[in-house]
Design a protein around this motif. Structure first.
Motif, PDB file in Angstrom:
ATOM      1  N   ASP A 356       0.794  -1.212   0.000  1.00 20.77           N
ATOM      2  CA  ASP A 356       0.000   0.000   0.000  1.00 20.77           C
ATOM      3  C   ASP A 356       0.833   1.271   0.000  1.00 20.77           C
ATOM      4  N   LEU A 357       2.015   1.148   0.534  1.00 23.66           N
ATOM      5  CA  LEU A 357       2.853   2.333   0.613  1.00 23.66           C
ATOM      6  C   LEU A 357       3.832   2.302  -0.551  1.00 23.66           C
ATOM      7  N   SER A 358       3.922   3.418  -1.265  1.00 24.49           N
ATOM      8  CA  SER A 358       4.821   3.421  -2.411  1.00 24.49           C
ATOM      9  C   SER A 358       5.654   4.691  -2.397  1.00 24.49           C
ATOM     10  N   VAL A 359       6.674   4.715  -3.232  1.00 26.63           N
ATOM     11  CA  VAL A 359       7.512   5.914  -3.333  1.00 26.63           C
ATOM     12  C   VAL A 359       6.636   7.101  -3.727  1.00 26.63           C
ATOM     13  N   ASP A 360       5.733   6.873  -4.688  1.00 23.74           N
ATOM     14  CA  ASP A 360       4.884   7.971  -5.157  1.00 23.74           C
ATOM     15  C   ASP A 360       4.024   8.537  -4.031  1.00 23.74           C
ATOM     16  N   LYS A 361       3.480   7.598  -3.225  1.00 19.36           N
ATOM     17  CA  LYS A 361       2.612   8.062  -2.137  1.00 19.36           C
ATOM     18  C   LYS A 361       3.423   8.910  -1.146  1.00 19.36           C
ATOM     19  N   LEU A 396      12.180   9.187   4.335  1.00 20.23           N
ATOM     20  CA  LEU A 396      11.002   8.376   4.652  1.00 20.23           C
ATOM     21  C   LEU A 396      10.934   7.138   3.748  1.00 20.23           C
ATOM     22  N   VAL A 397      11.316   7.315   2.496  1.00 18.87           N
ATOM     23  CA  VAL A 397      11.325   6.148   1.593  1.00 18.87           C
ATOM     24  C   VAL A 397      12.298   5.112   2.140  1.00 18.87           C
ATOM     25  N   LEU A 401      10.064   2.029   3.396  1.00 18.93           N
ATOM     26  CA  LEU A 401       9.880   1.044   2.324  1.00 18.93           C
ATOM     27  C   LEU A 401      10.895  -0.074   2.391  1.00 18.93           C
ATOM     28  N   ASN A 402      10.863  -0.790   3.504  1.00 16.74           N
ATOM     29  CA  ASN A 402      11.603  -2.038   3.513  1.00 16.74           C
ATOM     30  C   ASN A 402      13.091  -1.832   3.236  1.00 16.74           C
ATOM     31  N   ILE A 409      16.705   4.359  -4.510  1.00 20.58           N
ATOM     32  CA  ILE A 409      16.043   5.624  -4.141  1.00 20.58           C
ATOM     33  C   ILE A 409      16.541   6.754  -5.062  1.00 20.58           C
ATOM     34  N   GLY A 410      17.851   6.756  -5.304  1.00 22.10           N
ATOM     35  CA  GLY A 410      18.421   7.773  -6.208  1.00 22.10           C
ATOM     36  C   GLY A 410      17.721   7.759  -7.551  1.00 22.10           C
ATOM     37  N   LYS A 411      17.484   6.551  -8.065  1.00 23.51           N
ATOM     38  CA  LYS A 411      16.811   6.441  -9.376  1.00 23.51           C
ATOM     39  C   LYS A 411      15.403   7.024  -9.305  1.00 23.51           C
ATOM     40  N   GLU A 412      14.713   6.720  -8.186  1.00 22.04           N
ATOM     41  CA  GLU A 412      13.326   7.192  -8.030  1.00 22.04           C
ATOM     42  C   GLU A 412      13.235   8.711  -7.917  1.00 22.04           C
ATOM     43  N   PHE A 413      14.331   9.333  -7.473  1.00 19.98           N
ATOM     44  CA  PHE A 413      14.304  10.785  -7.287  1.00 19.98           C
ATOM     45  C   PHE A 413      15.106  11.471  -8.387  1.00 19.98           C
ATOM     46  N   GLY A 414      14.687  11.272  -9.608  1.00 13.09           N
ATOM     47  CA  GLY A 414      15.272  11.977 -10.742  1.00 13.09           C
ATOM     48  C   GLY A 414      16.687  11.561 -11.084  1.00 13.09           C
ATOM     49  N   GLY A 415      17.012  10.288 -10.857  1.00 17.88           N
ATOM     50  CA  GLY A 415      18.313   9.767 -11.283  1.00 17.88           C
ATOM     51  C   GLY A 415      19.478  10.348 -10.500  1.00 17.88           C
ATOM     52  N   ARG A 416      19.293  10.490  -9.194  1.00 17.06           N
ATOM     53  CA  ARG A 416      20.405  11.021  -8.391  1.00 17.06           C
ATOM     54  C   ARG A 416      21.342   9.901  -7.964  1.00 17.06           C
ATOM     55  N   ASP A 417      22.561  10.315  -7.630  1.00 16.49           N
ATOM     56  CA  ASP A 417      23.589   9.377  -7.221  1.00 16.49           C
ATOM     57  C   ASP A 417      23.300   8.808  -5.824  1.00 16.49           C
ATOM     58  N   HIS A 418      23.760   7.562  -5.535  1.00 17.51           N
ATOM     59  CA  HIS A 418      23.435   6.982  -4.222  1.00 17.51           C
ATOM     60  C   HIS A 418      24.066   7.765  -3.070  1.00 17.51           C
ATOM     61  N   SER A 419      25.246   8.414  -3.353  1.00 23.56           N
ATOM     62  CA  SER A 419      25.889   9.151  -2.251  1.00 23.56           C
ATOM     63  C   SER A 419      25.064  10.401  -1.885  1.00 23.56           C
ATOM     64  N   THR A 420      24.359  10.975  -2.878  1.00 27.10           N
ATOM     65  CA  THR A 420      23.498  12.127  -2.582  1.00 27.10           C
ATOM     66  C   THR A 420      22.380  11.688  -1.630  1.00 27.10           C
ATOM     67  N   VAL A 421      21.827  10.495  -1.889  1.00 26.66           N
ATOM     68  CA  VAL A 421      20.727  10.015  -1.040  1.00 26.66           C
ATOM     69  C   VAL A 421      21.253   9.729   0.372  1.00 26.66           C
TER      70      VAL A 421
END
Ligand SMILES: Nc1ncnc2c1ncn2[C@@H]1O[C@H](COP(=O)(O)OP(=O)(O)OP(=O)(O)O)[C@@H](O)[C@H]1O
Length: 454
Positions: A356-361, A396-397, A401-402, A409-421
């Protein structure tokens, strides 16, 4: 042939080539070969005053010996008395100083069976570099991650690699959990064996110490570890340390020790992405020699549902294989329908937790809270309120989200690098600690999200 036999052959040969038999019989015939230490053959004469006489003939003796036995030794002549005083004792002491050491390595954890993907590539590369050149590449190497992501596996892989290459078996390697280190230390105090403890650890060439966070608040053990650490570092020995958090977040450990940890190289392991999880499953099937086919969509399902850590992934595979053994004797191919029965309980739990919980939500809830749009959250905007909202949404993601990987997560937020996340999540954690209003906002959002999917 023994050294004594070699030596008598050498003297016989030497005598044949030597013109002045009187000199040979007076000074050289009595020479006895005692030992070879570090490419030096130690020969003794019973009479101290003969030593000076014999020295002129040493080069010829060396030549004779080396050409007879294809060796490259130098010969040192001394009196028997000097030998007994110095060398004999020294060698014995040297052997006593290094009692045998059980390395405690798990032979099943090797580089060969460690699957590499984006989530662990840097940690695997650094570990391999260290294993290839212990003490020379990076020391200490500090590896941190959440539980079950391969730290212990890599520590053992380093040890096993060094051991395999060490043909003469001279490298002293030790894998130990921090808990064992502490117990070992406590027991050495109880049995009045602190010197032995010290010598054992200080004689190590490759020290692999797991879960250093457990040394927190154990002041005496920390002090001892600090001293051992310094002694090994001074001698260019290799130290590899693992922990569940980066050095700067280790609480209850002295700063001077933490700063030592960061002197070498610090690397992390992230949650495995889908492709790595699937490759790990395939590797495990190969190791287990599973000889019946399992459909790709079963592996896809497992790789995307049981990927919080690799222990969970392994557990799901064990469960499937066990289920097949008990309920699937007549089944030839494992398909998704069969697999879902095996995972029924876990899957239900997963569903509640995840579906029920998604990145979009999460993005939408955070955007609404800050009067922004989801497009702004995804954008490259550097406006301060957009940055705050974006960081909190990433955080929060990651938390809800498990434990989705930083890379995902980086990909989900406009293709950012993992170190930024990673930096964003770190920042949120820090702000929660120091800013009450900020903490309140994150909590409000958490509540909204938990209501929205319950
Ligand atoms: N990349 C990988 N390829 C294959 N197997 C892996 C990989 N990473 C981890 N594993 C396996 O997952 C299991 C858990 O790994 P490990 O014990 O090394 O985790 P850990 O990070 O040390 O956990 P903890 O912090 O709880 O001690 C082990 O069986 C290990 O072999």
């Amino acid at each position: 042939m023994s050294l004594a036999e070699n030596w008598s052959q050498c003297l016989a040969d030497f005598r044949d080539q030597f013109d002045d038999k009187v000199i040979f019989d007076s000074f050289i015939a009595d020479l006895t070969a005692q030992d070879i230490i570090n490419d030096e053959l130690l020969a003794t004469t019973p009479y101290a005053f003969n030593v000076g006489m014999i020295e002129d003939y040493v080069p010829l003796l060396e030549k004779t010996y080396n050409s007879l036995f294809d060796a490259n030794l130098t010969i040192k002549v001394m009196s028997e008395a000097d030998y007994k005083k110095g060398y004999a004792g020294k060698k014995q002491k040297k052997e006593e100083e290094k009692p045998s050491l059980d390395d405690h390595l798990n032979p099943d954890f090797t580089f060969d069976n460690f699957v590499v993907g984006n989530s662990n590539r840097i940690a695997q590369n650094a570990s391999l570099a260290v294993a290839m050149k212990p003490g020379a590449a990076y020391s200490p190497l500090f590896i941190y991650s959440n539980s079950g992501l391969g730290k212990t596996h890599l520590l053992n892989a380093i040890g096993n690699f060094v051991k395999k290459r060490d043909k003469e078996g001279v490298k002293r390697i030790l894998y130990t959990s921090t808990e064992n280190f502490v117990n070992d230390y406590v027991s050495s105090i109880a049995h009045n064996m602190i010197d032995e403890f010290n010598e054992r650890y200080r004689s190590i060439d490759v020290l692999l110490i797991d879960d250093i966070q457990f040394i927190a608040s154990k002041t005496q053990s920390s002090e001892m570890f600090f001293n051992i650490f310094n002694s090994l570092q001074n001698e260019n020995k290799q130290i590899v340390i693992t922990s569940d958090k980066p050095p700067k977040d280790l609480k209850g450990i002295e700063n001077r020790l933490i700063s030592r940890f960061t002197n070498g190289l610090t690397v992390s392991i992230d949650t495995p992405e889908f492709e790595t999880s699937k490759a790990i499953l395939k590797k495990k099937l190969e190791i287990e020699k599973v000889d019946y086919p399992i459909k790709e969509d079963v592996l896809d399902f497992m790789a995307s549902h049981f990927n919080r850590d690799i222990r969970e992934l392994e557990g799901s595979l064990k469960r499937l294989l066990f289920y097949k053994l008990v309920f699937g004797q007549n089944i030839e191919v494992i398909d998704l329908e069969f697999a879902l029965q095996a995972f029924e309980d876990d899957y239900k739990e997963e569903k509640v937790r995840k579906v029920d919980l998604s990145v979009d939500k999460i993005k939408k809830t955070v955007a609404d809270y800050y009067n922004l749009t989801v497009a702004q959250i995804n954008s490259k905007s550097r406006t301060s309120n957009v940055i705050v909202a974006r960081h909190i949404a990433m955080y929060l993601v990651r938390n809800l989200l498990n434990d989705m990987s930083y890379i995902q997560i980086g990909k989900e937020f406009g293709g950012r690098d993992h170190s930024t996340v990673m930096k964003a999540c770190d920042k949120v954690e820090k702000n929660i600690k120091k800013d009450k209003n900020y903490k309140q906002a994150v909590e409000d959002l958490r509540k909204k999200l938990s209501k929205s999917h319950s």
